[in-house]
Design an enzyme around this catalytic site. Sequence first.
Site, PDB file in Angstrom:
ATOM      1  N   ASP A 190       0.894  -1.269   0.053  1.00 28.11           N
ATOM      2  CA  ASP A 190      -0.229  -0.189   0.136  1.00 28.11           C
ATOM      3  C   ASP A 190       0.841   1.314   0.089  1.00 28.11           C
ATOM      4  O   ASP A 190       2.111   1.073   0.484  1.00 28.11           O
ATOM      5  CB  ASP A 190      -0.995   0.149   1.372  1.00 28.11           C
ATOM      6  CG  ASP A 190      -0.255   0.104   2.521  1.00 28.11           C
ATOM      7  OD1 ASP A 190       0.658  -0.987   2.745  1.00 28.11           O
ATOM      8  OD2 ASP A 190      -0.247   0.728   3.512  1.00 28.11           O
ATOM      9  N   GLU A 257       0.082  -0.967   5.540  1.00 29.05           N
ATOM     10  CA  GLU A 257       1.085  -0.375   6.544  1.00 29.05           C
ATOM     11  C   GLU A 257       0.893   0.808   7.115  1.00 29.05           C
ATOM     12  O   GLU A 257       0.791   1.329   8.401  1.00 29.05           O
ATOM     13  CB  GLU A 257       2.448  -0.892   6.201  1.00 29.05           C
ATOM     14  CG  GLU A 257       3.512  -0.536   7.073  1.00 29.05           C
ATOM     15  CD  GLU A 257       3.827   0.795   7.229  1.00 29.05           C
ATOM     16  OE1 GLU A 257       4.618   1.074   8.312  1.00 29.05           O
ATOM     17  OE2 GLU A 257       3.482   1.856   6.472  1.00 29.05           O
TER      18      GLU A 257
HETATM   19 ZN   LIG Z   1       6.280   2.281   4.492  1.00 26.99          ZN
END
Ligand SMILES: [Zn+2]
Length: 599
Positions: A190, A257
């Site tokens: 991501d 994350e």
């Molecule tokens: Zn990162």
Amino acid sequence: MTWHSAQDVTCTCKTADSYNVTEKGEHGACRCDKSSRVNEGTRWILHLVIVTFALLYLGLRLYTSPPSKILESQADEFLCQQAAPITPSKNKGLLEDLDDIFATRDFQLKAYESLGGAIRIPTQTWDDYGRPGEDSRWDVLGKLHEYLESRFPFVHAKLSKTVVNHYALVYSWKGKDASLKPVLLTAHQDVVPVEPLTLDQWVQPPFSGYFDGEWIWGRGSCDDKSGLIGSLTAVEALLEQGFEPTRSFVLAYGIDEERGGIEGATAIRDHLLSAYGPDSFSLLVDEGGGYGEENGIIWSQPAVAEKGQLNVRMEVDTPGGHSSRPPAHTGIGILASLITELEANPHIPHLYRDGTYYKQLQCHAEHDSQLPATMRRIIKEARENDVALKQLETELIASLPAFKHIAGTTQAVDVIAGGVKVNALPEQAHVIVNHRIADYSSVKELQAHFADVVWPVAEHFNLSLDAFGTLYGDKSAAAGHVQLSDAFGNALNPAPVTPTSGDAYEFISGTILATLKRSFRERESKMRAVVAPGLSLGNTDTRHYWNLTRHIFRYGHQDSRDCYNGAHTVNEAKRATGFLEMIRFFDLLILSADESSLL
Ligand SMILES: [Zn+2]
Ligand SMILES: *[C@@H]1O[C@H](CO)[C@@H](O)[C@H](O)[C@H]1NC(C)=O
Ligand SMILES: *[C@@H]1O[C@H](CO)[C@@H](O)[C@H](O)[C@H]1NC(C)=O
């Protein structure tokens, strides 16, 4: 990283004055302040300035949050001894072949385009996403998976791929010797969203993946598609050469994350715990850290510690009523007093002999020839002398703002709300206070401190207090109530500190030093390199991986100048030659780990 601070990048500030403070903002923005103490010109301060530069350079390029108690066995033994560079012997020929391959324009352009292609798939992740499989906004990750399959055919033919929680990826590369503990390499798929209002500020469009001959442009180029594509490119190159590992390797790539890894890293953790068991990996390398030049030395700083975090919601409930008959202090006024008291009682940072920050200082004392002699002496004295340690701490607190940010617990009142109408007394008002918890502290300690500070004020206004479940005063007899809670239910203790003595630290240090030695970049090959333990101010997916190994290193092998403008902001771009060095690092790490007795 949830860097909500950019981990990868160092900000540099240059002004005519001798001293700048460089800060990394929550979203990767750089800020430079001139120290008000600069011109005092005492020897002490000047000495500290030099260390500050080094520490900022090394420490603040990390992103966002925290860790736990340091092992007693490490205490007093850290002298910042440097590992010898580690290169493989059995796999030496293969490494040399790879050096030749990396030097070809064909390989380079293909690698740069691999990163560019991944950037063109906009895997932005927002905080309000529902669950994967239910919220279709995750589905763009499927496109990324198709892309990875087409771009890395050997990886997909030889490694076994497991998709967990719909989009998180785990690749297992089985080695011949099952008795060797596998190595885990992680990254995330991501990226933080691009703010549409900033589109016209980008030199190249944020999802162009354009390579202009020097930079590869776009969101994720630094954080963290370079980690994702870099590790896959490294493995693909080895497989193309017919490499079959002796040790097993696992690649794991999270999906969120940037919002705490709540769907991705947790699913990866559960899968790896059930497939391999707790403490089953010899080493884990995730994003973070990096290296940079300072005082004629390349300082490389894998983060061994990571701060904790707690967002405290403080709510004041007081009786409503008409504004024409107000009490002396409304709920908003009381809340203001509570905030004032908090800010008047910030957390005092401490320098601990077995703490990561003091280890960094020792590396400077040991290896930085430009450090003034008095500074070197007091740092060394503090190894055994409590008075010297205290004196050093006092000076750091007085003269080095970065000390409290890097080493201490920080608090920032970031959100406030209350009141609905000008003719109605506010029945409810609240703030949210963000904390990054020092590696020597804990969520519990922070909660106790918070309650101790605000209770006298609450009592003064005849309010009861519920501090994270502990009641102060008599709620039924009070004129109102103060409620303290974890705002988002995501309190996190500081990470366990990775041992800086022993084999795994020696292995990662030796691998970093060997990679720098083999670097294309003259500058790096000629300059002396030193590895020092780093401290991450933000959290990465590793917050969920503590039980997989004690040896977690948050380290992206990149120069502080390899990112054009940091991460999480406009003009994210990766220096192409820096990306090549990342690939080299991963390959050296794999080939050395494959035969090393250190792991
Ligand atoms: Zn990162
Ligand atoms: C505190 O508030 C309660 C409820 O309004 C009131 O009965 C009590 O007298 C107050 N106590 C003090 C010390 O002001
Ligand atoms: C590690 O495992 C222990 C025991 O099962 C558990 O209580 C703890 O929450 C785990 N920590 C993390 C970060 O997963």
